[in-house]
Design an enzyme around this catalytic site. Structure first.
Site, short mmCIF file in Angstrom:
data_model
loop_
_atom_site.label_atom_id
_atom_site.label_comp_id
_atom_site.label_asym_id
_atom_site.label_seq_id
_atom_site.Cartn_x
_atom_site.Cartn_y
_atom_site.Cartn_z
N GLU A 1 32.99 13.91 -4.91
CA GLU A 1 31.77 14.04 -5.70
C GLU A 1 31.59 15.54 -5.93
O GLU A 1 31.64 16.32 -4.98
CB GLU A 1 30.57 13.49 -4.93
CG GLU A 1 29.31 13.54 -5.79
CD GLU A 1 28.05 13.07 -5.07
OE1 GLU A 1 28.07 12.99 -3.82
OE2 GLU A 1 27.06 12.79 -5.77
N ARG B 1 37.68 9.88 9.76
CA ARG B 1 37.49 11.26 9.34
C ARG B 1 38.10 12.22 10.34
O ARG B 1 38.25 11.89 11.52
CB ARG B 1 36.00 11.59 9.23
CG ARG B 1 35.32 11.03 8.03
CD ARG B 1 33.84 11.43 8.09
NE ARG B 1 33.07 10.80 7.02
CZ ARG B 1 32.77 11.40 5.87
NH1 ARG B 1 33.14 12.65 5.66
NH2 ARG B 1 32.06 10.78 4.95
N LYS C 1 27.84 18.85 5.04
CA LYS C 1 27.39 19.55 3.84
C LYS C 1 26.08 20.29 4.09
O LYS C 1 25.90 21.43 3.68
CB LYS C 1 27.11 18.53 2.73
CG LYS C 1 28.30 18.18 1.89
CD LYS C 1 27.93 17.09 0.90
CE LYS C 1 29.19 16.37 0.45
NZ LYS C 1 28.93 15.19 -0.37
#
Length: 543
Positions: free
Chosen positions: A31, A256, A266
């Site tokens: 994204e 992950r 983030k």
RNA sequence: UGGGCUAUGGCCAAGUGGUUAAGGCAUCGGACUUUGACUCCGAGAUCGUUAGUUCAACUCUAACUAGCCCAGCCA
């Protein structure tokens, strides 16, 4: 470096063997709302390497279905990072490229009676959804006629409603134990300019709806994502089926990648930048790909690191030493090895004549192609402060002390005889004598030095700035706020000297500073103002 | 208390019923060394627990335990 065996590779091998697929097509779908970090590298490397190994290909597809969060500045940064890693996407695409098709597929769902326009507010949707343990309630708008739904959805597209006034929902099962199936919203109204489609649309598809369709349209065979999407897979399959997509992609989830001493959220990275804790997303302490790049990490070392950590259905936390090891392995045979003194003490060789001597020295004895340079030697040299202690502390001490003889690497044996102190008691300089017979290369072997230390000749030495880094975060456990756990020593700058051969280094050039570590010439370095970033230290079994 | 996922040496991770249970990082020995680097040797697990299936299980089944994910009109 081949990708090692992992469950996804195994699935691909079987799928090819069983002719379930003709070839492998993957995609990396970031994204565009943040910078890529080392954690993303796992997804990038996995997708590209797997496809490559099966002679398939990988698309880069920006997942831009939510204009409130996305920005084209990130598009460019992400492209840059992927290019740096050495990958070339087969196609560069945007989820927004498919808005028209996605819309039509939504209409199809309405026509089939499996999607409806819902007037419930966000809060109502939430309360109708039920909880983890209680089933949800059906929306009162669930059974609108197909005609009414069609009309309403068209009006949504035409901008007849305000944000949040209506949504398009899939009609699945409000009592499913999998909450994702409780009539998920598939389109919402957002009156905001999209970085790609401008103001053309005011309705935007949700990830769960758009993603499988995009994968299908592109012919993706293996759609890889992280573990938190496991519960979404049934939805993924549902949309592909209900939309009667001719190509059926399959989703596979992997864990992950986390690294010790490294926080990659983030929110946290953004905070560091916004609060000025770091100098930007490309600060050399940042775990972003841009940061690692600036720090001096090679893209090959990132790739081999990812490959060496493997892949599984566990969210893993790999030791940061593994990353460092990848870098050292990559650089050990590739870089020039030169002498730099980070924390200098002057050492005067009292019996050495007033002259400079030229030592011809190859840059890297393990890679002669790197050539050689002239290393000056003279009466006054700088040595590392940590290489001297007045009194030899123990028999393991392999450096200089009073009365102890060591070799200045590739020059002569010297013996320290006297320490000159500053008024504050700190060491100002050392007086030593050398033995002319011990010249390196002369074959002298009557006695062994106590150790070998490096030096930089004082007259020809170039002043240099060295940036030394430590992790941004100190204590790892704690639930304390991340901002309170910052390491005050994460960036230390010291002034020292470097041998003259490094004077015309180029930006980004990497070196091994012998006994000090691997360094890269900073982007801001220039002739007369040399700046080096320490990428990693050398391994050491000392202490 | 609902659903899902996971569990192999300190950290990753191969292994898909029969192998002395790969490999990397880290650690500890040792060799070598004009980088306490590199390189080279050597050292360590019976596979979350407990039952079961089987001639045979890390590999199959069940239960238990622990951890992670899910109640955005985020992705």
């Amino acid at each position: 470096m081949e990708i090692q065996s992992n469950f996804i590779k195994t699935i691909m091998e079987e799928d090819i063997k069983n002719k379930k697929v003709d070839g492998i097509i993957t995609r990396f779908p970031p994204e565009p709302n943040a910078y890529l970090h080392i954690g993303h590298a796992r997804a990038i490397v996995t997708n590209f390497e797997l496809a490559r190994q099966f002679d398939g290909y990988t698309n880069l597809r920006f997942d831009d279905t939510n204009p409130v969060k996305e920005d084209s500045s990130f598009v460019d940064a992400i492209k840059e990072d992927i290019k740096w890693l050495g990958y070339t996407p087969n196609n560069i695409l945007f989820g927004s490229d498919y808005f028209e098709q996605t819309y039509e597929l939504a209409v199809r769902l309405i026509q089939k009676g499996v999607a409806y326009v819902c007037d419930l507010s966000q809060e109502q949707v939430s309360s109708y959804r039920g909880t983890l343990t209680e089933p949800g309630k059906e929306s009162p708008y669930r059974n609108r006629s197909v005609e009414e739904n069609l009309l309403l959805f068209k009006q949504m597209r035409d901008g007849k409603f305000k944000d949040g006034e209506k949504t398009l929902r899939a009609k699945i099962d409000m009592s499913s134990p999998n909450i994702n199936l409780r009539d998920p919203v598939i389109y919402r109204i957002i009156h905001i300019t999209h970085h790609n489609t401008g103001d053309k649309w005011c309705i935007y598809p949700m990830y769960d709806f758009a993603h499988p369709l995009q994968d299908s349209i592109e012919g993706v065979t293996h759609s890889l994502c992280s573990l938190e999407y496991v519960d979404h897979r049934v939805l993924y399959d549902w949309f592909v089926e209900q939309c009667e997509m001719p190509h059926i992609p399959h989703q596979y989830e992997f864990g992950r990648l986390n690294i010790t001493n490294t926080i990659m959220s983030k929110r946290y990275l953004k905070q560091l930048v916004e609060k000025g804790v770091v100098k930007g997303y490309d600060d050399p302490r940042m775990p972003t790909l841009a940061g690692l790049r600036r720090r001096g990490y090679t893209s090959d070392s990132i790739k081999s690191f990812i490959l060496s950590t493997g892949l599984s259905r566990i969210n893993s936390t790999v030791s940061s030493e593994m990353l460092e090891n990848s870098l050292r392995n990559d650089l050990v045979g590739k870089t020039k090895r030169v002498y730099a003194i980070l924390d200098p003490i002057k050492l005067i060789i009292t019996n050495y004549p007033d002259q400079t001597e030229a030592i011809d020295l190859e840059y890297n004895p393990e890679n002669l192609e790197l050539g050689s340079r002239i290393l000056p030697f003279g009466k006054e040299v700088y040595i590392e402060r940590t290489d001297f202690i007045e009194e030899k502390p123990n028999k393991h001490w392999k450096r200089l002390s009073l009365g102890i003889e060591v070799r200045l690497m590739h020059a002569y044996f010297i013996k320290c005889n006297e320490v000159i102190y500053n008024e504050d008691g700190s060491i100002k300089e050392l007086l030593a004598t050398y033995d002319v017979l011990t010249k390196s290369g002369s074959g002298f072997n009557e006695r062994k030095p106590n150790g070998n230390i490096h030096f930089v000749e004082a007259k020809t030495a170039l002043p240099a700035t060295f940036n030394l880094f430590e992790p941004l975060m100190v204590d790892s456990d704690s639930d304390r706020d991340m901002m309170e756990r910052l390491n005050p020593n994460s960036w230390k700058t010291v002034q020292g000297f470097i041998e003259p051969s490094v004077g015309n280094t180029f930006k980004g050039e990497r070196f091994q500073f012998v006994r000090e570590g691997y360094f890269a010439t900073d982007y801001d370095s220039k002739e007369g103002n040399l700046i080096f970033n320490r990428i990693v230290e050398l391994k050491s079994s000392y202490n």
